[in-house]
Design a protein around this motif. Structure first.
Motif, mmCIF file in Angstrom:
data_model
loop_
_atom_site.group_PDB
_atom_site.id
_atom_site.type_symbol
_atom_site.label_atom_id
_atom_site.label_comp_id
_atom_site.label_asym_id
_atom_site.label_seq_id
_atom_site.Cartn_x
_atom_site.Cartn_y
_atom_site.Cartn_z
ATOM 1 N N ALA A 7 -28.133 25.394 21.227
ATOM 2 C CA ALA A 7 -27.709 26.708 20.748
ATOM 3 C C ALA A 7 -27.870 26.823 19.232
ATOM 4 O O ALA A 7 -28.328 27.850 18.711
ATOM 5 N N ASP A 8 -27.518 25.757 18.518
ATOM 6 C CA ASP A 8 -27.687 25.759 17.065
ATOM 7 C C ASP A 8 -29.158 25.861 16.682
ATOM 8 O O ASP A 8 -29.522 26.563 15.730
ATOM 9 N N ALA A 9 -30.018 25.156 17.415
ATOM 10 C CA ALA A 9 -31.456 25.221 17.126
ATOM 11 C C ALA A 9 -32.001 26.621 17.373
ATOM 12 O O ALA A 9 -32.833 27.125 16.608
ATOM 13 N N ALA A 10 -31.536 27.263 18.444
ATOM 14 C CA ALA A 10 -31.995 28.623 18.729
ATOM 15 C C ALA A 10 -31.534 29.586 17.644
ATOM 16 O O ALA A 10 -32.304 30.454 17.194
ATOM 17 N N ASP A 11 -30.287 29.436 17.195
ATOM 18 C CA ASP A 11 -29.792 30.292 16.120
ATOM 19 C C ASP A 11 -30.567 30.053 14.828
ATOM 20 O O ASP A 11 -30.919 31.001 14.113
ATOM 21 N N ALA A 12 -30.843 28.787 14.503
ATOM 22 C CA ALA A 12 -31.587 28.479 13.280
ATOM 23 C C ALA A 12 -33.004 29.043 13.334
ATOM 24 O O ALA A 12 -33.517 29.561 12.336
ATOM 25 N N ALA A 13 -33.639 28.954 14.499
ATOM 26 C CA ALA A 13 -34.990 29.496 14.637
ATOM 27 C C ALA A 13 -34.991 31.010 14.471
ATOM 28 O O ALA A 13 -35.898 31.582 13.846
ATOM 29 N N GLU A 14 -33.967 31.660 15.003
ATOM 30 C CA GLU A 14 -33.882 33.115 14.869
ATOM 31 C C GLU A 14 -33.659 33.520 13.413
ATOM 32 O O GLU A 14 -34.292 34.454 12.909
ATOM 33 N N ASP B 157 -38.371 34.686 7.176
ATOM 34 C CA ASP B 157 -39.793 34.693 6.864
ATOM 35 C C ASP B 157 -40.449 36.038 7.130
ATOM 36 O O ASP B 157 -41.650 36.197 6.870
ATOM 37 N N ASN B 158 -39.695 36.979 7.639
ATOM 38 C CA ASN B 158 -40.248 38.310 7.898
ATOM 39 C C ASN B 158 -40.627 38.964 6.574
ATOM 40 O O ASN B 158 -39.829 38.994 5.640
ATOM 41 N N PRO B 159 -41.849 39.492 6.432
ATOM 42 C CA PRO B 159 -42.259 40.066 5.142
ATOM 43 C C PRO B 159 -41.405 41.240 4.700
ATOM 44 O O PRO B 159 -41.231 41.473 3.501
ATOM 45 N N LYS C 198 -46.935 40.766 -1.906
ATOM 46 C CA LYS C 198 -48.260 40.734 -1.281
ATOM 47 C C LYS C 198 -48.537 39.377 -0.640
ATOM 48 O O LYS C 198 -49.111 39.305 0.455
ATOM 49 N N VAL C 199 -48.151 38.317 -1.329
ATOM 50 C CA VAL C 199 -48.347 36.971 -0.772
ATOM 51 C C VAL C 199 -47.538 36.810 0.510
ATOM 52 O O VAL C 199 -47.999 36.205 1.487
ATOM 53 N N ALA C 200 -46.323 37.343 0.526
ATOM 54 C CA ALA C 200 -45.492 37.241 1.732
ATOM 55 C C ALA C 200 -46.146 37.950 2.907
ATOM 56 O O ALA C 200 -46.179 37.434 4.033
ATOM 57 N N ASP D 294 -49.257 35.852 4.013
ATOM 58 C CA ASP D 294 -48.866 34.672 4.776
ATOM 59 C C ASP D 294 -48.378 35.052 6.165
ATOM 60 O O ASP D 294 -48.620 34.333 7.138
ATOM 61 N N ALA D 295 -47.685 36.187 6.256
ATOM 62 C CA ALA D 295 -47.226 36.639 7.571
ATOM 63 C C ALA D 295 -48.415 37.004 8.463
ATOM 64 O O ALA D 295 -48.418 36.726 9.661
ATOM 65 N N ALA D 296 -49.449 37.617 7.867
ATOM 66 C CA ALA D 296 -50.641 37.947 8.646
ATOM 67 C C ALA D 296 -51.371 36.688 9.101
ATOM 68 O O ALA D 296 -51.889 36.610 10.214
ATOM 69 N N ASP D 297 -51.390 35.661 8.234
ATOM 70 C CA ASP D 297 -52.001 34.394 8.627
ATOM 71 C C ASP D 297 -51.252 33.746 9.780
ATOM 72 O O ASP D 297 -51.841 33.209 10.716
ATOM 73 N N GLY D 298 -49.916 33.783 9.710
ATOM 74 C CA GLY D 298 -49.121 33.154 10.750
ATOM 75 C C GLY D 298 -49.092 33.923 12.042
ATOM 76 O O GLY D 298 -48.807 33.365 13.102
#
Length: 275
Positions: A31-38, A44-46, A186-188, A191-195
């Motif tokens: 559960a902690d891992a799922a919360d951390a991933a979210e 990281d959302n631009p 712009k870099v953000a 990078d989001a488009a790359d990912g």
């Protein structure tokens, strides 16, 4: 004969209530891992990054504006004393001297306010804008420190030089800071488009540089290649010309211009040596 009533059981029987079993350590970690991933996904959302940059930009603007206005207010009394030249207090020349510093300061503030918008969108303002800004700052400094220079007071020179110089440095630095903050957004997004590019299982462990992406961040070498391709023998390489042909930021254009000039000088010296 009636049966005895039970005051603790209205329905005659109490339904057994079962408590859910406590989660195991593995379940808690999952559960902690799922919360951390979210959380990491949204961090990281631009758009979230852009919002944070906008907050930082607002803080930088407010702090710089407060410092600039306070510095100009400090110089106002010195400029008035310089312009009044020993006039009788509250006379017409004495009152008119108070108009000199606001005249220069309002022009400077208007230029800085315009650069606040142009720097956000990385639009070059031109030489006349920078010349007007330097002229206003230089005039403020000269009128503020002139009396100390003529009197030979080193402490007075330092005292009356610090506020104008701080205003001058802040006026130049805040423009570059806004430009770099825009570059960060712009870099953000890049990078989001790359990912966001779908990746095959076979390329999961490959470096990102080997993956085929729809959008890739433009590097210094890419800008330099564009400038090299656009150059011709009748072109004078300047940062403004580099920005025009490559679309790079104002902070990057001097480096690109210097690198291109160095390449052109090397190639020109090579031709002369062969001839």
């Amino acid at each position: 004969m009636t049966e005895p009533r039970s005051g603790n059981n209205r329905s005659g029987r109490v339904a057994a209530v079962r408590r859910p079993p406590a989660p195991t350590r593995a379940q808690r970690l999952a559960a902690d891992a799922a919360d951390a991933a979210e959380v990491r996904r949204w961090q990281d959302n631009p758009d979230v990054i852009a919002l944070r940059v906008e907050r930082v930009r607002s803080q930088v603007d407010r702090l710089c504006w407060v410092g600039i206005v306070l510095g100009l207010a400090f110089t106002m009394a010195n400029v008035q004393w310089f312009a009044s030249a020993g006039s009788v207090p509250w006379s017409l020349p004495w009152l008119g001297a108070w108009l000199l510093d606001p005249t220069v300061s309002l022009v400077l503030l208007a230029i800085l306010r315009a650069e606040q918008v142009t720097a956000r969108y990385q639009v070059h303002t031109g030489r006349w804008v920078r010349a007007a800004k330097w002229l206003a700052l230089g005039a403020t400094y000269a009128m503020n420190a002139w009396a100390s220079f003529t009197a030979g007071s080193l402490s007075g020179v330092v005292l009356h030089s610090v506020p104008p110089l701080i205003v001058f440095a802040a006026a130049e630095a805040v423009t570059d800071l806004r430009d770099k903050l825009t570059e960060a957004v712009k870099v953000a997004f890049t990078d989001a488009a790359d990912g966001a590019e779908p990746i095959d299982r076979r390329t999961v462990h490959e470096p990102r540089s080997r993956r085929t992406t729809a959008a890739r961040r433009k590097l210094f070498a890419d800008y330099l290649a564009d400038a090299r391709a656009a150059w011709s023998a009748d072109v004078v390489v300047t940062p403004a010309w580099v920005r025009e042909v490559t679309g790079c930021s104002r902070g990057l254009s001097p480096r690109l211009a210097a690198a291109l000039v160095a390449e052109l000088d090397i190639s020109e010296s090579g031709r002369e040596h062969k001839s």
